[in-house]
Scaffold this motif. Sequence first.
Motif, PDB file in Angstrom:
ATOM      1  N   UNK A  25       0.711  -1.108   0.063  1.00  9.14           N
ATOM      2  CA  UNK A  25      -0.023  -0.079  -0.022  1.00  9.14           C
ATOM      3  C   UNK A  25       0.802   1.050   0.214  1.00  9.14           C
ATOM      4  N   UNK A  26       1.760   1.097  -0.930  1.00  8.93           N
ATOM      5  CA  UNK A  26       2.846   2.320  -1.163  1.00  8.93           C
ATOM      6  C   UNK A  26       2.037   3.598  -1.521  1.00  8.93           C
ATOM      7  N   UNK A  27       2.800   4.611  -1.414  1.00  8.43           N
ATOM      8  CA  UNK A  27       2.282   5.962  -1.889  1.00  8.43           C
ATOM      9  C   UNK A  27       2.920   6.455  -3.280  1.00  8.43           C
ATOM     10  N   UNK A  28       3.704   5.517  -3.667  1.00  8.32           N
ATOM     11  CA  UNK A  28       4.622   5.728  -4.776  1.00  8.32           C
ATOM     12  C   UNK A  28       4.985   4.368  -5.557  1.00  8.32           C
ATOM     13  N   UNK A  29       5.352   4.599  -6.599  1.00  7.62           N
ATOM     14  CA  UNK A  29       6.091   3.164  -7.340  1.00  7.62           C
ATOM     15  C   UNK A  29       6.650   2.290  -6.547  1.00  7.62           C
ATOM     16  N   UNK A  30       6.839   0.839  -6.678  1.00  6.40           N
ATOM     17  CA  UNK A  30       7.892  -0.025  -6.185  1.00  6.40           C
ATOM     18  C   UNK A  30       8.861  -0.177  -7.205  1.00  6.40           C
ATOM     19  N   UNK A  31      10.182  -0.219  -6.925  1.00  3.74           N
ATOM     20  CA  UNK A  31      10.918  -0.171  -7.994  1.00  3.74           C
ATOM     21  C   UNK A  31      11.520  -1.860  -8.130  1.00  3.74           C
ATOM     22  N   UNK A  32      11.354  -2.552  -6.821  1.00  7.80           N
ATOM     23  CA  UNK A  32      11.860  -4.051  -6.846  1.00  7.80           C
ATOM     24  C   UNK A  32      11.060  -4.527  -6.047  1.00  7.80           C
ATOM     25  N   UNK A  33      10.511  -5.919  -5.943  1.00  9.31           N
ATOM     26  CA  UNK A  33      10.226  -6.759  -5.083  1.00  9.31           C
ATOM     27  C   UNK A  33      10.264  -8.261  -5.300  1.00  9.31           C
ATOM     28  N   UNK A  34      10.377  -8.919  -4.165  1.00  7.91           N
ATOM     29  CA  UNK A  34      10.739 -10.446  -4.346  1.00  7.91           C
ATOM     30  C   UNK A  34       9.736 -11.069  -3.363  1.00  7.91           C
ATOM     31  N   UNK A  35       9.314 -12.446  -3.641  1.00 10.74           N
ATOM     32  CA  UNK A  35       8.773 -13.197  -2.921  1.00 10.74           C
ATOM     33  C   UNK A  35       9.685 -14.390  -2.461  1.00 10.74           C
ATOM     34  N   UNK A  36       9.520 -14.732  -1.303  1.00 11.32           N
ATOM     35  CA  UNK A  36      10.512 -15.787  -0.752  1.00 11.32           C
ATOM     36  C   UNK A  36      10.030 -17.235  -1.477  1.00 11.32           C
ATOM     37  N   UNK A  37      10.931 -18.263  -1.132  1.00  8.23           N
ATOM     38  CA  UNK A  37      10.646 -19.467  -1.761  1.00  8.23           C
ATOM     39  C   UNK A  37       9.215 -20.315  -1.384  1.00  8.23           C
ATOM     40  N   UNK A  38       9.077 -19.998  -0.049  1.00  8.42           N
ATOM     41  CA  UNK A  38       7.858 -20.547   0.473  1.00  8.42           C
ATOM     42  C   UNK A  38       6.429 -19.779   0.282  1.00  8.42           C
ATOM     43  N   UNK A  39       6.741 -18.711  -0.591  1.00 13.69           N
ATOM     44  CA  UNK A  39       5.578 -17.909  -0.991  1.00 13.69           C
ATOM     45  C   UNK A  39       4.719 -17.246   0.418  1.00 13.69           C
ATOM     46  N   UNK A  40       5.417 -17.057   1.389  1.00 12.81           N
ATOM     47  CA  UNK A  40       4.814 -16.653   2.552  1.00 12.81           C
ATOM     48  C   UNK A  40       5.165 -15.159   2.948  1.00 12.81           C
ATOM     49  N   UNK A  41       6.119 -14.424   2.341  1.00  8.97           N
ATOM     50  CA  UNK A  41       6.736 -13.341   2.511  1.00  8.97           C
ATOM     51  C   UNK A  41       7.020 -12.597   1.317  1.00  8.97           C
ATOM     52  N   UNK A  42       6.805 -11.294   1.026  1.00  3.19           N
ATOM     53  CA  UNK A  42       7.162 -10.478  -0.096  1.00  3.19           C
ATOM     54  C   UNK A  42       7.878  -9.037   0.691  1.00  3.19           C
ATOM     55  N   UNK A  43       8.969  -8.993  -0.209  1.00  6.94           N
ATOM     56  CA  UNK A  43       9.850  -7.826   0.093  1.00  6.94           C
ATOM     57  C   UNK A  43       9.713  -6.883  -0.778  1.00  6.94           C
ATOM     58  N   UNK A  44       9.857  -5.462  -0.510  1.00  9.79           N
ATOM     59  CA  UNK A  44       9.775  -4.524  -1.543  1.00  9.79           C
ATOM     60  C   UNK A  44      10.646  -3.181  -1.201  1.00  9.79           C
ATOM     61  N   UNK A  45      10.934  -2.767  -2.410  1.00 10.21           N
ATOM     62  CA  UNK A  45      11.706  -1.154  -2.275  1.00 10.21           C
ATOM     63  C   UNK A  45      11.392  -0.221  -3.100  1.00 10.21           C
ATOM     64  N   UNK A  46      11.619   0.931  -2.673  1.00 12.57           N
ATOM     65  CA  UNK A  46      11.002   2.046  -3.633  1.00 12.57           C
ATOM     66  C   UNK A  46      11.790   3.362  -3.153  1.00 12.57           C
ATOM     67  N   UNK A  47      10.966   4.367  -3.591  1.00 15.40           N
ATOM     68  CA  UNK A  47      11.409   5.839  -2.952  1.00 15.40           C
ATOM     69  C   UNK A  47      11.086   6.223  -1.697  1.00 15.40           C
ATOM     70  N   UNK A  48      10.467   5.279  -0.798  1.00 15.01           N
ATOM     71  CA  UNK A  48      10.303   5.665   0.539  1.00 15.01           C
ATOM     72  C   UNK A  48      11.578   5.354   1.295  1.00 15.01           C
ATOM     73  N   UNK A  49      12.930   4.590   0.664  1.00  8.07           N
ATOM     74  CA  UNK A  49      14.022   4.343   1.367  1.00  8.07           C
ATOM     75  C   UNK A  49      13.796   3.196   2.538  1.00  8.07           C
TER      76      UNK A  49
END
Length: 187
Positions: A25-49
């Motif tokens: 629920x970011x207020x700007x674009x997401x530059x990159x994201x990845x899901x772990x192998x078990x599909x239980x967690x998603x990590x994302x990064x962007x302009x929010x630092x």
Amino acid sequence: GRHSLLGLAAIYNVTTGQRVATVGDELDVVFDADVNASMSRVAMGGPKKMLRIYDASSGELVFDLKKHTDWIYAVAFSPDGVLVASGDRSAGLVLWEADTGRIYLDLTDHKAAINAVAWRDDSNVFASASDDGTVKIWDVVNGKVIKSFGAHGGGVTDVAFDHQGRLITAGKDQRVKLWDASGNNIR
């Protein structure tokens, strides 16, 4: 996402093309994201630092990790799901413990933006690609550079490991290159 409006990560089943989950629920674009192998967690990064880690099934924010001083361009879970790597526009490169959110390693060898990070299948080695023109191969146990090599003039835009431990890179020189596991150019 949309600049200054919305950012999220969507997970798709590549066989059916069906969307499996949407998180963020970011207020700007997401530059990159990845899901772990078990599909239980998603990590994302962007302009929010901040590296943000979400529960993939509920969509709830699990960690809001602050260390980066600039936009996060690159995010990748280790294949075993123990660590997550993140790299930013100011050459910041951090390994985090995926289950606790604690910093595992803070790596400072690059001199320009980190555009991509990639893990070898065994999760003991990862690579980072930078606008400084280098690819660095890292030993995860001791946080040391195993090999650093100039890969592309003008900067390296992407890096990936194949299942044999070789590296594939792409650069601003509009070339794609294949490297052996020691960082020697194959073609």
